[in-house]
Design a protein around this motif. Structure first.
Motif, short mmCIF file in Angstrom:
data_model
loop_
_atom_site.label_atom_id
_atom_site.label_comp_id
_atom_site.label_asym_id
_atom_site.label_seq_id
_atom_site.Cartn_x
_atom_site.Cartn_y
_atom_site.Cartn_z
N HIS A 189 63.62 -39.82 67.92
CA HIS A 189 62.12 -40.81 67.05
C HIS A 189 61.26 -40.25 66.75
O HIS A 189 60.85 -40.64 65.89
CB HIS A 189 62.19 -41.64 68.35
N VAL A 190 60.42 -39.73 66.66
CA VAL A 190 59.84 -38.83 65.99
C VAL A 190 60.41 -38.45 64.45
O VAL A 190 59.29 -38.96 63.43
CB VAL A 190 58.74 -37.57 66.40
N GLU A 191 60.97 -38.10 64.17
CA GLU A 191 62.03 -37.99 62.98
C GLU A 191 61.90 -38.80 62.50
O GLU A 191 61.96 -39.11 60.92
CB GLU A 191 62.86 -36.74 62.91
N THR A 192 62.59 -40.19 62.88
CA THR A 192 63.36 -41.13 62.33
C THR A 192 61.91 -41.35 61.92
O THR A 192 61.89 -42.13 60.29
CB THR A 192 63.79 -42.05 63.55
N VAL A 193 60.33 -42.04 62.39
CA VAL A 193 58.88 -42.37 62.56
C VAL A 193 58.89 -41.49 60.93
O VAL A 193 58.29 -42.26 59.88
CB VAL A 193 58.28 -42.21 63.47
N ARG A 194 59.42 -40.37 61.21
CA ARG A 194 58.54 -39.46 59.47
C ARG A 194 59.24 -39.94 58.92
O ARG A 194 58.37 -40.12 57.27
CB ARG A 194 58.40 -38.24 59.96
N LYS A 195 60.09 -40.06 58.70
CA LYS A 195 61.31 -40.98 58.06
C LYS A 195 60.66 -41.91 56.86
O LYS A 195 60.84 -42.02 55.63
CB LYS A 195 62.90 -40.57 57.54
N GLU A 196 61.02 -42.46 58.23
CA GLU A 196 60.29 -43.85 57.41
C GLU A 196 59.09 -44.48 57.05
O GLU A 196 58.42 -44.24 55.81
CB GLU A 196 60.08 -45.57 58.82
N GLN A 197 58.24 -43.46 57.36
CA GLN A 197 56.64 -43.23 57.34
C GLN A 197 56.64 -42.88 55.63
O GLN A 197 55.99 -42.90 54.11
CB GLN A 197 55.55 -42.58 57.76
N ARG A 198 57.45 -42.06 55.04
CA ARG A 198 57.57 -40.66 53.98
C ARG A 198 58.20 -42.01 52.76
O ARG A 198 58.28 -41.76 51.48
CB ARG A 198 58.35 -39.77 54.04
N HIS A 199 59.29 -42.79 53.16
CA HIS A 199 59.37 -43.76 52.33
C HIS A 199 58.99 -45.64 52.13
O HIS A 199 59.31 -45.83 51.34
CB HIS A 199 61.17 -43.59 52.67
N GLN A 200 57.92 -44.61 53.04
CA GLN A 200 57.15 -46.40 52.66
C GLN A 200 56.24 -47.05 51.76
O GLN A 200 55.48 -46.23 51.01
CB GLN A 200 56.66 -46.73 53.98
N LYS A 201 55.80 -48.06 51.19
CA LYS A 201 55.01 -48.20 49.78
C LYS A 201 54.58 -48.73 50.60
O LYS A 201 55.27 -50.13 50.39
CB LYS A 201 56.43 -48.37 48.64
#
Length: 101
Positions: A16-28
């Motif tokens: 879950h933590v890894e998924t959230v980090r990926k989403e935040q990295r690609h959010q604009k």
């Protein structure tokens, strides 16, 4: 047993933590609004029953006075009747005062 084992809570939390980090990295975050110049913009009309704020209405004293004068009764606006229909009831005050007994 040859089946899959259920992942424990620690592994599920790590996923879950890894998924959230990926989403935040690609959010604009888009903070500016722009209108597409290739599409027609349909602006709805104002509601006719809504009152505009007082600061939006520019005061025109001549218009306000003319408006108030138009709302008066004919015998207060004019000194003499203007039409034949004005003559009936021009003097609306009773000729004889009523006395209470």
């Amino acid at each position: 047993m040859a089946g899959k084992e259920k992942p424990n809570v620690v592994h599920q939390n790590a996923i879950h933590v890894e998924t959230v980090r990926k989403e935040q990295r690609h959010q604009k975050l888009h903070t500016e609004f722009g209108i597409n110049p290739h599409r027609k913009l349909h602006v709805p009309a104002d509601n006719p029953m809504s009152r505009k704020p007082t600061e939006a209405i520019a005061e025109n004293l001549a218009f306000i006075e003319a408006f108030h004068k138009a709302q008066l009764e004919p015998n207060k606006k004019y000194s003499m009747p203007q039409t034949a229909s004005h003559e009936m009831g021009w003097l609306s005050t009773p000729l004889v005062r009523k006395t209470l007994l």
